[in-house]
Design an enzyme around this catalytic site. Sequence first.
Site, PDB file in Angstrom:
ATOM      1  N   ARG A  33       0.816  -1.226   0.000  1.00  0.00           N
ATOM      2  CA  ARG A  33       0.000   0.000   0.000  1.00  0.00           C
ATOM      3  C   ARG A  33       0.848   1.274   0.000  1.00  0.00           C
ATOM      4  O   ARG A  33       0.467   2.287   0.576  1.00  0.00           O
ATOM      5  CB  ARG A  33      -0.944   0.041   1.207  1.00  0.00           C
ATOM      6  CG  ARG A  33      -2.163  -0.824   1.088  1.00  0.00           C
ATOM      7  CD  ARG A  33      -3.188  -0.234   0.142  1.00  0.00           C
ATOM      8  NE  ARG A  33      -4.220  -1.214  -0.164  1.00  0.00           N
ATOM      9  CZ  ARG A  33      -5.370  -1.319   0.479  1.00  0.00           C
ATOM     10  NH1 ARG A  33      -5.658  -0.467   1.432  1.00  0.00           N
ATOM     11  NH2 ARG A  33      -6.236  -2.254   0.170  1.00  0.00           N
ATOM     12  N   ARG A  37      -3.363   6.539   0.319  1.00  0.00           N
ATOM     13  CA  ARG A  37      -3.764   7.755   1.038  1.00  0.00           C
ATOM     14  C   ARG A  37      -2.686   8.346   1.940  1.00  0.00           C
ATOM     15  O   ARG A  37      -2.796   9.469   2.384  1.00  0.00           O
ATOM     16  CB  ARG A  37      -5.045   7.466   1.837  1.00  0.00           C
ATOM     17  CG  ARG A  37      -6.254   7.345   0.932  1.00  0.00           C
ATOM     18  CD  ARG A  37      -7.406   6.679   1.624  1.00  0.00           C
ATOM     19  NE  ARG A  37      -7.079   5.308   1.937  1.00  0.00           N
ATOM     20  CZ  ARG A  37      -7.935   4.427   2.445  1.00  0.00           C
ATOM     21  NH1 ARG A  37      -9.164   4.790   2.717  1.00  0.00           N
ATOM     22  NH2 ARG A  37      -7.572   3.200   2.690  1.00  0.00           N
ATOM     23  N   ARG A  46      -6.575  11.421  -6.517  1.00  0.00           N
ATOM     24  CA  ARG A  46      -7.809  10.712  -6.180  1.00  0.00           C
ATOM     25  C   ARG A  46      -8.997  11.674  -6.166  1.00  0.00           C
ATOM     26  O   ARG A  46     -10.072  11.361  -6.665  1.00  0.00           O
ATOM     27  CB  ARG A  46      -7.599  10.047  -4.819  1.00  0.00           C
ATOM     28  CG  ARG A  46      -8.782   9.479  -4.145  1.00  0.00           C
ATOM     29  CD  ARG A  46      -9.091   8.080  -4.642  1.00  0.00           C
ATOM     30  NE  ARG A  46      -9.897   7.386  -3.643  1.00  0.00           N
ATOM     31  CZ  ARG A  46     -11.147   7.728  -3.379  1.00  0.00           C
ATOM     32  NH1 ARG A  46     -11.741   8.687  -4.019  1.00  0.00           N
ATOM     33  NH2 ARG A  46     -11.806   7.064  -2.436  1.00  0.00           N
ATOM     34  N   ASP A  83      -6.326  -3.236  -7.867  1.00  0.00           N
ATOM     35  CA  ASP A  83      -6.912  -3.855  -6.685  1.00  0.00           C
ATOM     36  C   ASP A  83      -7.138  -5.333  -6.963  1.00  0.00           C
ATOM     37  O   ASP A  83      -7.322  -5.728  -8.117  1.00  0.00           O
ATOM     38  CB  ASP A  83      -8.235  -3.183  -6.307  1.00  0.00           C
ATOM     39  CG  ASP A  83      -8.563  -3.443  -4.844  1.00  0.00           C
ATOM     40  OD1 ASP A  83      -8.161  -2.632  -3.998  1.00  0.00           O
ATOM     41  OD2 ASP A  83      -9.172  -4.481  -4.540  1.00  0.00           O
ATOM     42  N   TYR A 159     -14.433 -12.783  -0.683  1.00  0.00           N
ATOM     43  CA  TYR A 159     -15.176 -11.561  -1.051  1.00  0.00           C
ATOM     44  C   TYR A 159     -16.382 -11.887  -1.926  1.00  0.00           C
ATOM     45  O   TYR A 159     -17.434 -11.243  -1.817  1.00  0.00           O
ATOM     46  CB  TYR A 159     -14.252 -10.572  -1.784  1.00  0.00           C
ATOM     47  CG  TYR A 159     -13.373  -9.789  -0.829  1.00  0.00           C
ATOM     48  CD1 TYR A 159     -13.917  -8.797  -0.016  1.00  0.00           C
ATOM     49  CD2 TYR A 159     -12.010 -10.047  -0.732  1.00  0.00           C
ATOM     50  CE1 TYR A 159     -13.116  -8.075   0.871  1.00  0.00           C
ATOM     51  CE2 TYR A 159     -11.209  -9.343   0.147  1.00  0.00           C
ATOM     52  CZ  TYR A 159     -11.763  -8.357   0.947  1.00  0.00           C
ATOM     53  OH  TYR A 159     -10.983  -7.655   1.827  1.00  0.00           O
TER      54      TYR A 159
HETATM   55  O1  CP3 Z   1       0.338   0.383  -3.272  1.00  0.00           O
HETATM   56  C1  CP3 Z   1      -0.128  -0.761  -3.418  1.00  0.00           C
HETATM   57  O2  CP3 Z   1       0.035  -1.678  -2.599  1.00  0.00           O
HETATM   58  C2  CP3 Z   1      -0.842  -1.090  -4.734  1.00  0.00           C
HETATM   59  C3  CP3 Z   1      -2.241  -0.972  -4.743  1.00  0.00           C
HETATM   60  C4  CP3 Z   1      -3.167  -1.919  -3.981  1.00  0.00           C
HETATM   61  C5  CP3 Z   1      -4.447  -1.499  -3.563  1.00  0.00           C
HETATM   62  N1  CP3 Z   1      -5.104  -2.587  -3.085  1.00  0.00           N
HETATM   63  C6  CP3 Z   1      -4.980  -0.139  -3.697  1.00  0.00           C
HETATM   64  C7  CP3 Z   1      -6.087   0.286  -2.836  1.00  0.00           C
HETATM   65  C8  CP3 Z   1      -3.034  -3.274  -3.650  1.00  0.00           C
HETATM   66  C9  CP3 Z   1      -1.837  -4.210  -3.807  1.00  0.00           C
HETATM   67  C10 CP3 Z   1      -4.291  -3.688  -3.092  1.00  0.00           C
HETATM   68  C11 CP3 Z   1      -4.578  -5.079  -2.675  1.00  0.00           C
HETATM   69  C12 CP3 Z   1      -5.802  -5.361  -1.927  1.00  0.00           C
HETATM   70  N2  CP3 Z   1      -7.056  -4.827  -2.114  1.00  0.00           N
HETATM   71  C13 CP3 Z   1      -5.911  -6.329  -0.913  1.00  0.00           C
HETATM   72  C14 CP3 Z   1      -4.776  -7.233  -0.457  1.00  0.00           C
HETATM   73  C15 CP3 Z   1      -3.869  -6.550   0.493  1.00  0.00           C
HETATM   74  C16 CP3 Z   1      -4.423  -6.416   1.882  1.00  0.00           C
HETATM   75  O3  CP3 Z   1      -4.569  -5.238   2.309  1.00  0.00           O
HETATM   76  O4  CP3 Z   1      -4.636  -7.427   2.540  1.00  0.00           O
HETATM   77  C17 CP3 Z   1      -7.228  -6.332  -0.453  1.00  0.00           C
HETATM   78  C18 CP3 Z   1      -7.813  -7.213   0.657  1.00  0.00           C
HETATM   79  C19 CP3 Z   1      -7.956  -5.384  -1.224  1.00  0.00           C
HETATM   80  C20 CP3 Z   1      -9.404  -5.054  -1.152  1.00  0.00           C
HETATM   81  C21 CP3 Z   1      -9.639  -3.657  -0.744  1.00  0.00           C
HETATM   82  N3  CP3 Z   1      -9.310  -2.551  -1.511  1.00  0.00           N
HETATM   83  C22 CP3 Z   1     -10.222  -3.188   0.459  1.00  0.00           C
HETATM   84  C23 CP3 Z   1     -10.700  -4.084   1.587  1.00  0.00           C
HETATM   85  C24 CP3 Z   1     -10.240  -1.796   0.407  1.00  0.00           C
HETATM   86  C25 CP3 Z   1     -10.870  -0.839   1.407  1.00  0.00           C
HETATM   87  C26 CP3 Z   1      -9.995  -0.576   2.557  1.00  0.00           C
HETATM   88  C27 CP3 Z   1      -9.256   0.701   2.385  1.00  0.00           C
HETATM   89  O5  CP3 Z   1      -8.036   0.710   2.629  1.00  0.00           O
HETATM   90  O6  CP3 Z   1      -9.893   1.710   2.021  1.00  0.00           O
HETATM   91  C28 CP3 Z   1      -9.630  -1.406  -0.821  1.00  0.00           C
HETATM   92  C29 CP3 Z   1      -9.411  -0.022  -1.297  1.00  0.00           C
HETATM   93  C30 CP3 Z   1      -8.058   0.368  -1.772  1.00  0.00           C
HETATM   94  N4  CP3 Z   1      -7.231  -0.398  -2.549  1.00  0.00           N
HETATM   95  C31 CP3 Z   1      -7.428   1.628  -1.547  1.00  0.00           C
HETATM   96  C32 CP3 Z   1      -6.200   1.583  -2.221  1.00  0.00           C
HETATM   97  C33 CP3 Z   1      -5.181   2.688  -2.331  1.00  0.00           C
HETATM   98  C34 CP3 Z   1      -8.038   2.814  -0.827  1.00  0.00           C
HETATM   99  C35 CP3 Z   1      -8.939   3.503  -1.796  1.00  0.00           C
HETATM  100  C36 CP3 Z   1      -9.039   4.995  -1.622  1.00  0.00           C
HETATM  101  O7  CP3 Z   1      -9.921   5.422  -0.870  1.00  0.00           O
HETATM  102  O8  CP3 Z   1      -8.292   5.757  -2.278  1.00  0.00           O
END
Ligand code: CP3
Length: 348
Positions: A33, A37, A46, A83, A159
Amino acid sequence: MNKQLITATLQNDILLRAARGEKTERVPVWLMRQAGRVLPEYRAVRKQMGSFKDLLKTPEFACEVTLQPVDILGVDAAIIFSDILVIPEAMGLNYEMIESKGPLFEKTIKNKHDIEALQITQANDLAYVIQAIKLTKRALNNRVPLIGFAGAPWTIFAYMIEGSGSKTFAQAKKFLYTQPEWAHLLLDKITQSTIHYLQAQVAAGVNLLQIFDSWAGILSPQQYTSFSLPYLKRICDAIPQVPITLFAKGAFFARQQLSELNCAVIGLDWNMDIAESRAMIGPDKTLQGNMDPCLLYADYNTIKTETIKMLQQFGGHKHIANLGHGLYPDIEKDKVRCFIDTVKEYKI
Ligand code: CP3
């Protein structure tokens, strides 16, 4: 230029060399991540895009936020901004990302009929991700490797059944106990889709792949053996071209079994003891991790001393420094830099 040549001309390939098990002059570092943010620069893009999904589906902007942590934080790799949920969507389940709540699917999988209706993703179905990878490779100009990724079949399954995040994923686990045959059919379809998708990522130029099994830790060891490991094995065996990192969050019970798969790197979370993990996994694999993301709420001195302790425990070789899970969005950017700089300055 073919893929080998591109890899050979990377200016900074320290992460790839560590993934292959070679001795390196220092420990490489990137963060799960890292694009997100935590960076004000991400929040600005964003905001301009409106929604997370619009950002995800616009290759020029996905490329821009992928590069941000390389430029701003100095990490040794970029990870393509996308994602894990793009796979269920490509298979036929649309989702929305609800602000400060997380993903919500319009429909969930309840029975055999729902599973039969799902499509198997083909290589060109996720063209927007592939286009983002191509743009990013060009923009990176061989500075650092690009990491591609996907969710593990079990985590995607969770999911698809649950339809959102959950503390227990009880519905998904109920499906395993009550409809195991259909669970395997769904896991098989997700696995086929994931292999096609990851092969397309490799063809587009990613240098390394990470598989996120974020919900591994809620299964029993027996369930993990039956419903996750065989599918991870199929993915690893299908993609020999680039090193693969398996990150199975919470699966402390499966470390030895993971070490038998065709992967180069195993990701550890912060609950896993480093020496114990090395003993269970053996000397061959590179280990990635595993700092508690909450350390980055501490003061600078604590961050430095704890990071150095972690580096010492890993021993300097066959290690890629990272957190034990993704960065939390409210961590200060300078604290993130402190972690990264401490790793980069550490003398092996
Ligand atoms: O920088 C990186 O790592 C690359 C981008 C990336 C994102 N999601 C962007 C993202 C990666 C590798 C993921 C993987 C991901 N997505 C996982 C596996 C990793 C983990 O955390 O266990 C999972 C379970 C998801 C599913 C997911 N995506 C959830 C549950 C959420 C909501 C929680 C949150 O943090 O808001 C997301 C959203 C998400 N994916 C964001 C980002 C940057 C936040 C979105 C935003 O509001 O800008």
